[in-house]
Write a protein that holds these residues in place. Structure first.
Motif, PDB file in Angstrom:
ATOM      1  N   ARG A 439       0.877  -1.155  -0.006  1.00  0.00           N
ATOM      2  CA  ARG A 439       0.077  -0.270   0.041  1.00  0.00           C
ATOM      3  C   ARG A 439       0.903   1.072  -0.096  1.00  0.00           C
ATOM      4  O   ARG A 439       1.947   1.253   0.723  1.00  0.00           O
ATOM      5  N   THR A 440       0.264   2.443  -0.631  1.00  0.00           N
ATOM      6  CA  THR A 440       1.364   3.474  -0.645  1.00  0.00           C
ATOM      7  C   THR A 440       0.434   4.598  -0.209  1.00  0.00           C
ATOM      8  O   THR A 440      -0.833   4.906  -0.356  1.00  0.00           O
ATOM      9  N   TYR A 441       1.291   5.665   0.281  1.00  0.00           N
ATOM     10  CA  TYR A 441       0.563   6.696   0.983  1.00  0.00           C
ATOM     11  C   TYR A 441       0.948   8.271   0.326  1.00  0.00           C
ATOM     12  O   TYR A 441       2.147   8.126  -0.363  1.00  0.00           O
ATOM     13  N   SER A 442       0.160   9.154   0.665  1.00  0.00           N
ATOM     14  CA  SER A 442       0.454  10.455   0.019  1.00  0.00           C
ATOM     15  C   SER A 442       1.732  11.028   0.565  1.00  0.00           C
ATOM     16  O   SER A 442       2.103  11.915   0.070  1.00  0.00           O
ATOM     17  N   ASN A 443       2.372  10.554   1.552  1.00  0.00           N
ATOM     18  CA  ASN A 443       3.497  11.164   2.476  1.00  0.00           C
ATOM     19  C   ASN A 443       4.771  10.371   1.585  1.00  0.00           C
ATOM     20  O   ASN A 443       6.049  10.420   2.287  1.00  0.00           O
TER      21      ASN A 443
END
Length: 484
Positions: A439-443
């Motif tokens: 999963r990847t995040y906006s940060n």
């Protein structure tokens, strides 16, 4: 070769930590042990033929008056060292040698696990080395770990804050001695307990760059594997064990009721919680907590060499490991391979080849347990928030069968950062098979599990972890349609 032994002596722009160049050149002629610059190692005892990669070893002085002498192994990228990233790798513990990360996890060497016959263990070339796509500096931190040593009793002190400061100093001085890497992208990395230090080191580097401290370090981000963040990971070991079918529904419900989610700092007056936690410990005592799928093997060695646990983070040794009549683990056990590193590193021919200074280390240990150490940083969470605000990249990966630092613990603190999800939970692939989930995040943070991996994921799943790292370090994401 693009890096030469004693590089800092050959470039007039850089002076070896305050000494005048002409004096150092004279001293170098007198003794190869004077000066802090590294030496190229072309051959290693136990390895057939010349090394097929560039290895440099040496010491960098850090701390007050350089009284801490940090030993390192540098392996240049086997691809394009002028363009590929540079990584600083810290092994966990605290107190485990960087050599453990090199030979058992991400480096290009491995031991041939044969029955020990009293001779020198053999080394072989490992194809899934992270040095295929990056240059890596493996450093023995904290002081007295591996071949690092202190010149004074005062300098032998160890703590979280000292480890962070000394690793930061080390990297700046190392880059000063190797100016050809000034422009390379830099990442800070480590696993297990070094996860406590990695983001703080990165944050310190970032702040020092902003202050104009030289040399400027081209920091891009950091990596952590099954990282310790606040030393409360056991709070997630119990729900992990329940989810994996290791404890009953009834015990889990009782633990939840009586402990209310706090299984680490149990109030001894809470008799029912203490009883349930003791039951949990007893029921899972036959499980290898580093990877619940592996056999639970003896962890001993023959005298005069002492045993060393996988990570000194795990101080709750089963009673059988405290027996005075310990047996050697079976050759089929992973722990058997750990014995070989001590036999190898304590051989005089090996120490000479590595250019270890005579008289500085009586006995090398892969991991030094029960050493005096001050745990003076309670959490690195604020430092990760700072790094996220500044846009640094991060890869957080978890072997999904680790019960020491379960993936549930890692997911929990990532959620608490409260960044929005860019790409939601999905599988990533190696050789057409699911290798884990991500999963990847906006940060700019990527989280990835490694299917079947343990506490030190690259040790258990070398091809998968190499593919994970090489894709991420090149700027790629784990997209199903691309990597299936």
């Amino acid at each position: 070769m693009s890096i030469f032994s004693s590089t800092c002596l050959t470039d007039p722009r850089f002076i070896c930590h305050g000494f005048l160049l002409p004096i150092l050149l004279l001293l170098l002629q007198i003794s190869s042990q004077l000066g802090d610059c590294g030496t190229i190692v072309k051959y290693l005892p136990g390895f057939q033929g010349p090394l097929p990669f560039l290895l440099e070893t040496g010491y960098i002085g850090v701390g007050e008056n350089d009284d801490v002498q940090s030993f390192y192994y540098f392996i240049e990228s086997e691809n394009n060292p002028r363009e590929d990233p540079l990584m600083l790798w810290l092994t966990g513990g605290p107190g485990c040698s960087a050599f453990s990360g090199l030979v058992y996890e991400i480096g290009p060497l491995a031991f041939q696990v044969d029955e020990y016959d009293g001779g020198l263990p053999s080394l072989v070339y490992k194809p899934n080395s992270w040095t295929k796509v990056s240059s890596i500096v493996f450093v023995d931190v904290p002081v007295n770990t591996g071949f690092s040593y202190a010149r004074t009793e005062f300098a032998s002190q160890r703590s979280d804050s000292l480890s962070v400061s000394q690793a930061h100093q080390f990297l700046r001085k190392w880059i000063m001695d190797h100016p050809e890497f000034l422009k390379n992208k830099v990442y800070i990395a480590g696993d297990s307990y070094s996860g406590m230090h990695v983001p703080i080191i990165a944050d310190e580097i970032s702040k020092a760059n902003e202050r104009g401290l030289q040399p400027w370090i081209n920091l891009q981000g950091y990596l952590m594997g099954n990282p310790v963040i606040n030393r409360n990971e056991k709070n997630y070991a119990i729900p992990f064990a329940h989810g994996m079918g290791l404890i009953s529904d009834e015990l889990y419900k009782s633990l939840q009721k009586h402990c209310k989610g706090e299984y680490v700092n149990v109030d001894m007056r809470n008799v029912l919680c203490s009883r349930d936690v003791n039951s949990f410990d007893e029921i899972t005592s036959g499980i290898d907590s580093a990877n619940i799928l592996e056999p639970n093997c003896e962890f001993a060695t023959q005298k005069p060499l002492e045993s060393s646990w996988r990570r000194s983070l795990t101080d709750n040794y089963p009673a059988k490991f405290k027996d005075t009549h310990l047996r050697l683990p079976s050759r089929n056990c992973r722990t058997y391979g750990y014995l070989l590193s001590a036999y190898w590193a304590n051989d005089n021919k090996v120490r000479n080849a590595l250019n270890v200074r005579k008289g500085t280390k009586k006995k090398w240990k892969r991991c030094t347990k029960n050493m005096p150490y001050k745990y003076d940083i309670s959490s690195n969470f604020p430092y990760q928030v700072n790094l996220s605000r500044k846009g640094y990249r991060s890869l957080i990966y978890s072997g999904d069968h680790d019960m020491i630092v379960p993936f549930l613990a890692t997911q929990a603190w990532i959620r608490s950062l409260n960044y929005s999800i860019v790409d939601d939970w999905r599988p990533w692939y190696t050789n057409g098979q699911v290798a884990g989930y991500t999963r990847t995040y906006s940060n700019a943070m990527t989280f990835a599990t490694v299917k079947g991996g343990g506490h030190t994921a690259p040790e258990y799943k070398p091809p998968e972890c190499f593919h994970m790292y090489s894709r991420w370090i090149s700027g790629g994401l784990f997209k199903k349609e691309k990597y299936r």
